[in-house]
Design a protein around this motif. Structure first.
Motif, PDB file in Angstrom:
ATOM      1  N   VAL A 257      14.938  15.484  67.868  1.00  0.00           N
ATOM      2  CA  VAL A 257      15.135  15.814  69.277  1.00  0.00           C
ATOM      3  C   VAL A 257      13.770  15.772  69.948  1.00  0.00           C
ATOM      4  CG1 VAL A 257      15.962  17.523  70.912  1.00  0.00           C
ATOM      5  CG2 VAL A 257      17.074  17.290  68.679  1.00  0.00           C
ATOM      6  N   PRO A 258      13.517  14.834  70.864  1.00  0.00           N
ATOM      7  CA  PRO A 258      12.171  14.700  71.468  1.00  0.00           C
ATOM      8  C   PRO A 258      11.726  15.992  72.143  1.00  0.00           C
ATOM      9  CG  PRO A 258      13.578  12.831  72.030  1.00  0.00           C
ATOM     10  CD  PRO A 258      14.466  13.857  71.391  1.00  0.00           C
ATOM     11  N   GLY A 259      10.506  16.410  71.819  1.00  0.00           N
ATOM     12  CA  GLY A 259       9.907  17.559  72.500  1.00  0.00           C
ATOM     13  C   GLY A 259      10.429  18.903  72.069  1.00  0.00           C
ATOM     14  N   THR A 260      11.274  18.972  71.031  1.00  0.00           N
ATOM     15  CA  THR A 260      11.833  20.241  70.591  1.00  0.00           C
ATOM     16  C   THR A 260      11.261  20.593  69.232  1.00  0.00           C
ATOM     17  OG1 THR A 260      13.885  19.746  71.770  1.00  0.00           O
ATOM     18  CG2 THR A 260      13.961  21.507  70.126  1.00  0.00           C
ATOM     19  N   PHE A 261      10.759  21.834  69.112  1.00  0.00           N
ATOM     20  CA  PHE A 261      10.096  22.241  67.881  1.00  0.00           C
ATOM     21  C   PHE A 261      10.598  23.613  67.458  1.00  0.00           C
ATOM     22  CE2 PHE A 261       7.338  19.207  69.843  1.00  0.00           C
ATOM     23  CZ  PHE A 261       6.787  18.498  68.791  1.00  0.00           C
ATOM     24  N   ALA A 262      10.637  23.826  66.123  1.00  0.00           N
ATOM     25  CA  ALA A 262      10.856  25.153  65.543  1.00  0.00           C
ATOM     26  C   ALA A 262       9.560  25.522  64.841  1.00  0.00           C
ATOM     27  CB  ALA A 262      12.016  25.135  64.552  1.00  0.00           C
ATOM     28  N   GLY A 263       8.800  26.424  65.465  1.00  0.00           N
ATOM     29  CA  GLY A 263       7.451  26.670  64.956  1.00  0.00           C
ATOM     30  C   GLY A 263       6.585  25.474  65.286  1.00  0.00           C
ATOM     31  N   ASP A 264       6.014  24.862  64.253  1.00  0.00           N
ATOM     32  CA  ASP A 264       5.163  23.680  64.457  1.00  0.00           C
ATOM     33  C   ASP A 264       5.871  22.386  64.085  1.00  0.00           C
ATOM     34  OD1 ASP A 264       3.022  25.279  65.232  1.00  0.00           O
ATOM     35  OD2 ASP A 264       2.424  25.618  63.147  1.00  0.00           O
ATOM     36  N   ALA A 265       7.130  22.459  63.641  1.00  0.00           N
ATOM     37  CA  ALA A 265       7.820  21.273  63.142  1.00  0.00           C
ATOM     38  C   ALA A 265       8.876  20.804  64.136  1.00  0.00           C
ATOM     39  CB  ALA A 265       8.474  21.581  61.798  1.00  0.00           C
TER      40      ALA A 265
ATOM     41  N   GLN B 198      14.628  27.798  59.434  1.00  0.00           N
ATOM     42  CA  GLN B 198      13.542  28.030  60.380  1.00  0.00           C
ATOM     43  C   GLN B 198      13.929  27.702  61.823  1.00  0.00           C
ATOM     44  OE1 GLN B 198      10.993  29.469  58.880  1.00  0.00           O
ATOM     45  NE2 GLN B 198      12.014  29.099  56.922  1.00  0.00           N
ATOM     46  N   VAL B 199      15.126  27.195  62.036  1.00  0.00           N
ATOM     47  CA  VAL B 199      15.548  26.795  63.386  1.00  0.00           C
ATOM     48  C   VAL B 199      16.320  27.938  64.031  1.00  0.00           C
ATOM     49  CG1 VAL B 199      16.897  25.148  64.741  1.00  0.00           C
ATOM     50  CG2 VAL B 199      15.657  24.376  62.697  1.00  0.00           C
ATOM     51  N   PRO B 200      15.830  28.503  65.127  1.00  0.00           N
ATOM     52  CA  PRO B 200      16.548  29.605  65.781  1.00  0.00           C
ATOM     53  C   PRO B 200      17.776  29.098  66.523  1.00  0.00           C
ATOM     54  CG  PRO B 200      14.550  29.074  66.985  1.00  0.00           C
ATOM     55  CD  PRO B 200      14.526  28.235  65.752  1.00  0.00           C
ATOM     56  N   PRO B 201      18.891  29.844  66.479  1.00  0.00           N
ATOM     57  CA  PRO B 201      20.098  29.409  67.191  1.00  0.00           C
ATOM     58  C   PRO B 201      19.873  29.289  68.699  1.00  0.00           C
ATOM     59  CG  PRO B 201      20.588  31.177  65.628  1.00  0.00           C
ATOM     60  CD  PRO B 201      19.104  31.068  65.704  1.00  0.00           C
ATOM     61  N   GLU B 202      18.871  30.012  69.226  1.00  0.00           N
ATOM     62  CA  GLU B 202      18.635  30.005  70.670  1.00  0.00           C
ATOM     63  C   GLU B 202      18.265  28.626  71.213  1.00  0.00           C
ATOM     64  OE1 GLU B 202      17.240  32.113  68.521  1.00  0.00           O
ATOM     65  OE2 GLU B 202      18.469  33.878  68.982  1.00  0.00           O
ATOM     66  N   LEU B 203      17.871  27.710  70.341  1.00  0.00           N
ATOM     67  CA  LEU B 203      17.541  26.360  70.809  1.00  0.00           C
ATOM     68  C   LEU B 203      18.772  25.607  71.293  1.00  0.00           C
ATOM     69  CD1 LEU B 203      14.882  25.140  68.203  1.00  0.00           C
ATOM     70  CD2 LEU B 203      14.514  25.883  70.557  1.00  0.00           C
ATOM     71  N   GLY B 204      19.970  26.071  70.908  1.00  0.00           N
ATOM     72  CA  GLY B 204      21.203  25.455  71.381  1.00  0.00           C
ATOM     73  C   GLY B 204      21.455  24.066  70.841  1.00  0.00           C
TER      74      GLY B 204
END
Length: 494
Positions: A433-441, A299-305
């Motif tokens: 990772v503070p403040g970083t979400f994939a969807g709602d998680a 569920q984690v997109p690669p674009e989050l880096g």
């Protein structure tokens, strides 16, 4: 000898594959499908359930059936050895059907949880089908059949969302429980119509007190492990639950060493069965935690880096389906191999494959094709470990105790899955990772994900130690029984 309700007349065991055996495999697999549907399908409508019952206790709704399964298992396992495997399997399916109907009409969350408690009896279907297969077939055929029925239900995990979602959209969340009730009733009727009763019965009485202490203790400990993150590890209720569970297990152990016929005879657990259970609890924890990680990373997109992530539409669906397909292949092949070389060998091979695939996921968490391949291999390992664990443990016990032993394997697999999946979840939670979400998680750092993978791989390596010991000292492969010899006429001396 006439066939009576108390003790069926002996019937010849199936010694080769035939149309009748294929029918038996289909019926027993259907019974196992019920366990997956009863425990997993309600999670497809979890948001609707929370809204309907005006509650935020998602953890209890999620874990209730599995916890009830831990409570039911010791009692149903021992009862199957005394009263018959088929009889208890039918009773289990009817209990699950009743539970689904209670959930269907429940006006409050407390009545709903009563229904889930009854549905949790479906957890026992898996080990009851294993014990039944061991006694209606010769060892070689039974091991192949067990591999098929313990893993074949995973095919449902591939197609269930596509089949159930249109039904849910059309008829609402209650349709999940209606389908579960219909499936349970159909499975009970099929078992009653087509499956013979187990020819071997144990004797004696059921230690109900011991069963309740063991089941209640396991249920409480698993509840603490499953729900502590959401409700607070050090909250008064959770501490009380853990203390009560530990006290119940201690009371069960004390009782088991003193009564004549305990629910599980600790004194009869020899070195091979203990090594088997040790390998299973470690291996189950490893492959379940890896399947959990796969669903998270997907569920984690690669674009989050973040240095990992696989979120990519339809490719993610393939990633989540691959382990289910692998379970079917691994379990079926392990059963076939066990019938020819014994179950210790495929158990070790499954653990070895799982270890390789797990460590490969260090790179696979950011490479989709590699992640799909690793997911399929971890699934194959899971199928092989489950089927081989049941085959090996039941082959080490006398026929009149195989139901109890199969139930013990189910409990150990569940225990390893819950405890080590929780441990992996805590690793991810500690590296958010503070403040970083994939969807709602919220998501974790790449370091946390890699540490999670290494932990799971280390569990596989630890599980390989008892597996190697079992494989080195494995008994000869089971052989079909010899044809009965006719008496040779003696020459008369007269």
């Amino acid at each position: 000898m006439k066939d009576t309700p108390e003790r069926p007349a002996p019937r010849p065991q199936e010694h080769r594959w035939s149309k009748r055996l294929v029918l038996w495999a289909a019926v027993l697999t259907l019974a196992n499908v019920l366990a997956d549907v009863a425990i997993g399908s309600p999670m497809m409508v979890l948001p609707q359930l929370l809204e309907h019952f005006h509650t935020d206790q998602a953890a209890w709704l999620n874990a209730s059936a599995m916890l009830a399964g831990a409570l039911w298992s010791p009692l149903l396992a021992k009862s199957s050895d005394i009263f018959g495997k088929r009889r208890m399997l039918i009773g289990t399916l009817l209990l699950a059907c009743t539970g689904a109907l209670v959930c269907l009409v429940a006006p409050s969350i407390w009545i709903f949880l009563v229904g889930r408690f009854l549905q949790g009896a479906a957890f026992a279907a898996i080990f009851l089908t294993v014990a039944l297969a061991r006694q209606i077939c010769t060892p070689r055929v039974a091991m192949a059949l067990i591999g098929l029925v313990t893993s074949g239900s995973s095919l449902v995990g591939i197609i269930e969302p596509f089949l159930m979602q249109p039904v849910i959209d059309a008829f609402g969340y209650r349709s999940v429980f209606l389908m579960a009730a219909l499936l349970a009733a159909a499975a009970a009727l099929c078992v009653r119509a087509f499956i013979p009763e187990s020819p071997v019965r144990g004797t004696g009485r059921i230690d109900v007190t011991g069963a309740l202490l063991l089941g209640g203790g396991l249920c409480a400990v698993l509840a603490y492990t499953s729900l502590g993150r959401d409700l607070g590890w050090l909250s008064g209720g959770m501490i009380t639950l853990l203390t009560a569970g530990a006290a119940a297990l201690a009371g069960w152990a004390f009782l088991a060493l003193r009564v004549e016929e305990p629910i599980i005879d600790l004194r009869a657990l020899g070195r091979p069965i203990l090594l088997t259970l040790l390998a299973l609890v470690l291996a189950a924890g490893s492959f379940r935690s890896m399947l959990q990680l796969t669903s998270i990373v997907a569920q984690v997109p690669p674009e989050l880096g973040l240095g990992y992530g696989l979120g990519d539409g339809e490719a993610v669906a393939v990633l989540l389906a691959a382990p289910n397909l692998g379970i079917v292949i691994g379990g079926t092949c392990a059963g076939w191999i066990a019938g020819r070389f014994g179950p210790a060998l495929p158990l070790f091979v499954g653990i070895a494959v799982g270890a390789v695939a797990t460590f490969a996921m260090v790179a696979g968490v950011s490479v989709l094709p590699l992640a799909i391949a690793c997911g399929a291999l971890v699934g194959m390992a899971a199928g092989a470990i489950g089927a081989s664990g049941y085959n090996l443990a039941t082959s080490l016990e006398a026929p009149e105790r195989q139901g109890t032993t199969a139930g013990l394997v189910s409990v150990v697999l569940a225990l390893g899955s819950v405890v080590f999946s929780f441990a992996g979840g805590e690793v991810l939670k500690a590296t958010l990772v503070p403040g970083t979400f994939a969807g709602d998680a919220p998501v974790s750092t790449a370091t946390g994900v890699h540490l999670y993978v290494v932990m799971a791989g280390a569990l596989f390596l630890l599980a390989a130690v008892p597996a190697i010991m079992l494989a080195r000292n494995r008994p000869a492969a089971p052989v079909p029984p010899e044809a009965p010899r006719l008496p040779v006429p003696q020459a008369s001396g007269r």
